[in-house]
Design a protein around this motif. Structure first.
Motif, PDB file in Angstrom:
ATOM      1  N   LEU A  64       0.844  -1.197   0.000  1.00 20.83           N
ATOM      2  CA  LEU A  64       0.000   0.000   0.000  1.00 20.83           C
ATOM      3  C   LEU A  64       0.876   1.242   0.000  1.00 20.83           C
ATOM      4  N   THR A  65       1.974   1.163   0.718  1.00 18.75           N
ATOM      5  CA  THR A  65       3.018   2.194   0.732  1.00 18.75           C
ATOM      6  C   THR A  65       4.343   1.447   0.715  1.00 18.75           C
ATOM      7  N   SER A  66       5.444   2.185   0.820  1.00 23.52           N
ATOM      8  CA  SER A  66       6.750   1.514   0.810  1.00 23.52           C
ATOM      9  C   SER A  66       6.991   0.711   2.088  1.00 23.52           C
ATOM     10  N   SER A  67       6.171   0.935   3.131  1.00 21.11           N
ATOM     11  CA  SER A  67       6.381   0.205   4.380  1.00 21.11           C
ATOM     12  C   SER A  67       5.111  -0.450   4.919  1.00 21.11           C
ATOM     13  N   MET A  68       4.054  -0.506   4.119  1.00 20.22           N
ATOM     14  CA  MET A  68       2.814  -1.114   4.581  1.00 20.22           C
ATOM     15  C   MET A  68       2.243  -2.019   3.487  1.00 20.22           C
ATOM     16  N   TYR A  69       1.885  -3.238   3.898  1.00 24.45           N
ATOM     17  CA  TYR A  69       1.398  -4.247   2.968  1.00 24.45           C
ATOM     18  C   TYR A  69       0.096  -4.849   3.489  1.00 24.45           C
ATOM     19  N   VAL A  70      -0.696  -5.379   2.554  1.00 25.65           N
ATOM     20  CA  VAL A  70      -1.905  -6.123   2.915  1.00 25.65           C
ATOM     21  C   VAL A  70      -1.842  -7.470   2.201  1.00 25.65           C
ATOM     22  N   PRO A  71      -2.435  -8.504   2.823  1.00 21.26           N
ATOM     23  CA  PRO A  71      -2.430  -9.805   2.146  1.00 21.26           C
ATOM     24  C   PRO A  71      -3.360  -9.785   0.928  1.00 21.26           C
ATOM     25  N   GLY A  72      -2.980 -10.524  -0.095  1.00 22.90           N
ATOM     26  CA  GLY A  72      -3.790 -10.603  -1.303  1.00 22.90           C
ATOM     27  C   GLY A  72      -3.628 -11.958  -1.950  1.00 22.90           C
ATOM     28  N   THR A  73      -4.388 -12.177  -3.006  1.00 19.92           N
ATOM     29  CA  THR A  73      -4.312 -13.426  -3.755  1.00 19.92           C
ATOM     30  C   THR A  73      -4.080 -13.089  -5.221  1.00 19.92           C
ATOM     31  N   LEU A  74      -3.159 -13.807  -5.838  1.00 20.66           N
ATOM     32  CA  LEU A  74      -2.827 -13.575  -7.242  1.00 20.66           C
ATOM     33  C   LEU A  74      -3.846 -14.298  -8.117  1.00 20.66           C
ATOM     34  N   ASN A  75      -4.758 -13.534  -8.714  1.00 22.78           N
ATOM     35  CA  ASN A  75      -5.830 -14.125  -9.522  1.00 22.78           C
ATOM     36  C   ASN A  75      -5.502 -14.138 -11.008  1.00 22.78           C
ATOM     37  N   ASP A  76      -5.050 -13.012 -11.544  1.00 19.83           N
ATOM     38  CA  ASP A  76      -4.783 -12.899 -12.983  1.00 19.83           C
ATOM     39  C   ASP A  76      -3.276 -12.897 -13.210  1.00 19.83           C
ATOM     40  N   VAL A  77      -2.767 -13.953 -13.805  1.00 22.72           N
ATOM     41  CA  VAL A  77      -1.323 -14.038 -14.061  1.00 22.72           C
ATOM     42  C   VAL A  77      -0.998 -13.719 -15.519  1.00 22.72           C
ATOM     43  N   GLU A  78      -1.991 -13.263 -16.269  1.00 26.85           N
ATOM     44  CA  GLU A  78      -1.775 -12.983 -17.688  1.00 26.85           C
ATOM     45  C   GLU A  78      -1.787 -11.503 -18.026  1.00 26.85           C
ATOM     46  N   HIS A  79      -2.281 -10.653 -17.104  1.00 26.55           N
ATOM     47  CA  HIS A  79      -2.378  -9.215 -17.391  1.00 26.55           C
ATOM     48  C   HIS A  79      -1.843  -8.394 -16.222  1.00 26.55           C
ATOM     49  N   VAL A  80      -1.245  -7.246 -16.545  1.00 24.84           N
ATOM     50  CA  VAL A  80      -0.750  -6.308 -15.529  1.00 24.84           C
ATOM     51  C   VAL A  80      -1.099  -4.886 -15.963  1.00 24.84           C
ATOM     52  N   LEU A  81      -1.093  -3.982 -14.994  1.00 27.16           N
ATOM     53  CA  LEU A  81      -1.240  -2.558 -15.298  1.00 27.16           C
ATOM     54  C   LEU A  81       0.163  -1.956 -15.308  1.00 27.16           C
ATOM     55  N   VAL A  82       0.504  -1.316 -16.402  1.00 30.07           N
ATOM     56  CA  VAL A  82       1.842  -0.749 -16.576  1.00 30.07           C
ATOM     57  C   VAL A  82       1.742   0.773 -16.534  1.00 30.07           C
ATOM     58  N   ASP A  83       2.576   1.386 -15.674  1.00 26.30           N
ATOM     59  CA  ASP A  83       2.651   2.846 -15.601  1.00 26.30           C
ATOM     60  C   ASP A  83       3.428   3.323 -16.819  1.00 26.30           C
ATOM     61  N   ILE A  84       2.749   4.029 -17.720  1.00 26.79           N
ATOM     62  CA  ILE A  84       3.421   4.497 -18.940  1.00 26.79           C
ATOM     63  C   ILE A  84       3.858   5.958 -18.822  1.00 26.79           C
TER      64      ILE A  84
END
Length: 155
Positions: A64-84
């Motif tokens: 969430l920040t450089s020092s804070m994380y939340v648990p998640g589950t990897l659902n889509d392994v075929e697509h990503v959002l890329v910062d252009i």
């Protein structure tokens, strides 16, 4: 028009050296910034390697920040959002993302390679200025010593 460094006065040489120092600092800083961005792209490209069918459904920590994380589950392994850039994100598949990052890395490498020769040239010019300044300073000291010697022999 080329200027012979030996024709310049000591204050002019000092000014030239100061200007070259500023240019060297700027070019060094520019290369450093380009390398930081290049490293981020390399890390992003390498991160795409974890996106495969074997990791689908696995739990991971989402920053969430450089020092804070939340648990998640990897659902889509075929697509990503890329910062252009400038806050815009584009959904891409993994292979297109790898190609995008590869292109960015190559572009930054070329930019760094363009700046390096200019930086080396500025270093060489500064070294030449320092050598001329040293030579002029030695001549000045010799002439002062000679005038002191002439003054002591008259007395």
């Amino acid at each position: 028009m080329a200027v012979n460094l030996t024709d310049l006065s000591f204050p002019q040489l000092e000014g030239l050296k100061s200007q070259l120092d500023q240019e060297i600092d700027f070019l060094t800083s520019s290369i450093g910034q380009l390398k930081v961005v290049q490293t981020k792209y390399v890390e992003a490209k390498d991160s795409l390697n974890v996106l495969n069918k074997n990791n689908q459904g696995k739990e991971l920590l989402v920053p969430l920040t450089s020092s804070m994380y939340v648990p998640g589950t990897l659902n889509d392994v075929e697509h990503v959002l890329v910062d252009i850039g400038t806050g815009y994100y584009v959904e891409k598949n993994v292979e297109d993302s790898k190609t995008f990052f590869k292109r960015k890395i190559e572009f930054l490498t070329k930019q760094i390679e363009k700046i390096q020769p200019a930086l080396q040239e500025k270093h060489a010019m500064k070294q030449a200025v320092v050598e001329v300044m040293s030579m002029k300073f030695q001549k000045l000291q010799q002439s002062q010593q000679a005038s002191q010697m002439a003054g002591t022999t008259k007395a």
